[in-house]
Design a protein around this motif. Structure first.
Motif, mmCIF file in Angstrom:
data_model
loop_
_atom_site.group_PDB
_atom_site.id
_atom_site.type_symbol
_atom_site.label_atom_id
_atom_site.label_comp_id
_atom_site.label_asym_id
_atom_site.label_seq_id
_atom_site.Cartn_x
_atom_site.Cartn_y
_atom_site.Cartn_z
ATOM 1 N N GLY A 119 0.823 -1.197 0.000
ATOM 2 C CA GLY A 119 0.000 0.000 0.000
ATOM 3 C C GLY A 119 0.851 1.238 0.000
ATOM 4 N N ARG B 266 -3.369 2.946 2.249
ATOM 5 C CA ARG B 266 -3.501 2.665 0.824
ATOM 6 C C ARG B 266 -3.416 3.976 0.050
ATOM 7 N NH1 ARG B 266 -6.610 -2.341 -0.338
ATOM 8 N NH2 ARG B 266 -7.748 -1.119 -1.877
ATOM 9 N N SER B 267 -4.250 4.111 -0.957
ATOM 10 C CA SER B 267 -4.176 5.277 -1.839
ATOM 11 C C SER B 267 -4.703 6.551 -1.197
ATOM 12 C CB SER B 267 -4.960 5.001 -3.123
ATOM 13 O OG SER B 267 -4.479 3.842 -3.762
ATOM 14 N N ASP C 150 -10.761 4.496 -1.985
ATOM 15 C CA ASP C 150 -9.972 4.779 -0.781
ATOM 16 C C ASP C 150 -10.142 6.239 -0.357
ATOM 17 O OD1 ASP C 150 -9.042 2.188 -0.844
ATOM 18 O OD2 ASP C 150 -7.097 2.697 -1.730
#
Length: 229
Positions: A56, A160-161, A207
């Motif tokens: 991630g 994550r993003s 996300d």
């Protein structure tokens, strides 16, 4: 100064990126499970290498932040799309105390540098940031700078993003002075792991929506936005 460089299979880009890190700055390459020898290459080129097994972008960024020791920490993509030699322009306002967070606004040098689906993935969160925080930004700024202890105090949780977006949202909630400065954005070396496909782009948007759904962790404070020339 420390610059965190999240890395996943970037062996082709690493020489170009690392040779442009400003002298006396420490490059922290966070290997996020590369299978192409990126960690070995980065170490051979003089970078400090940190291994983050949790996949991630946010996991890699945060591992680099924890490993950093400098008062002001910068972040930069490790795919040769952004020139680390321009990092002093981003870090300067933080160092002199005129800003708390500075983002490098991407200015593509060619159409290929920023594909249509990636631009669309950026436009919606930026619009929602304005609605959520009042910050009139134009980009999430993968090249950015802030003080290390202040970033850690934001208690960022996304791995994550959504990590860059959560940084901006929580900084705004805390009343930080957030500024942008233009940065040339070049075609990346290799294929993007996030916005290189429509599927990856959609996951990134999901996300980011989850981050924007969070309630402020502090009371409402007026944030300041602006442009650094």
């Amino acid at each position: 100064m420390d610059v965190v460089l999240p890395c996943l299979d970037e062996v082709e880009a690493l020489p170009w990126v690392l040779e442009r890190v400003p002298p006396t700055w420490r490059a922290i390459v966070v290997d996020n499970g590369s299978a192409d020898g990126s960690a070995y290459t980065a170490r051979a080129l003089g970078a400090h290498v940190v291994h983050e097994p949790r996949r991630g972008f946010g996991a890699a960024c945060h591992a680099g932040l924890v490993a950093a020791t400098a008062d002001v920490v910068c972040f930069c993509d490790c795919d040769a799309s952004l020139d680390p030699g321009l990092l002093p322009r981003v870090a300067g306002p933080v160092l002199d105390g005129s800003a708390d967070l500075v983002l490098g606004r991407r200015r593509p040098t060619t159409r290929r540098a920023w594909p249509t689906h990636a631009r669309l993935a950026n436009l919606e969160p930026v619009r929602l940031i304005r609605r959520r925080t009042g910050l009139r930004l134009h980009d999430l700024g993968p090249m950015r700078a802030a003080r290390r202890e202040a970033l850690l105090a934001l208690d960022l949780s996304d791995r994550r993003s959504g990590y860059p977006l959560q940084t901006v949202v929580r900084a705004a909630d805390a009343g930080w002075r957030v500024y942008e400065t233009d940065m040339p954005y070049h075609p990346r070396t290799g294929r993007s792991k996030v916005t290189g496909t429509w599927r990856g782009t959609w996951q990134a948007v999901r996300d980011m929506r989850a981050v924007l759904a969070d309630q402020p962790v502090t009371g409402p404070v007026a944030a300041v936005a602006g442009v650094v020339r």
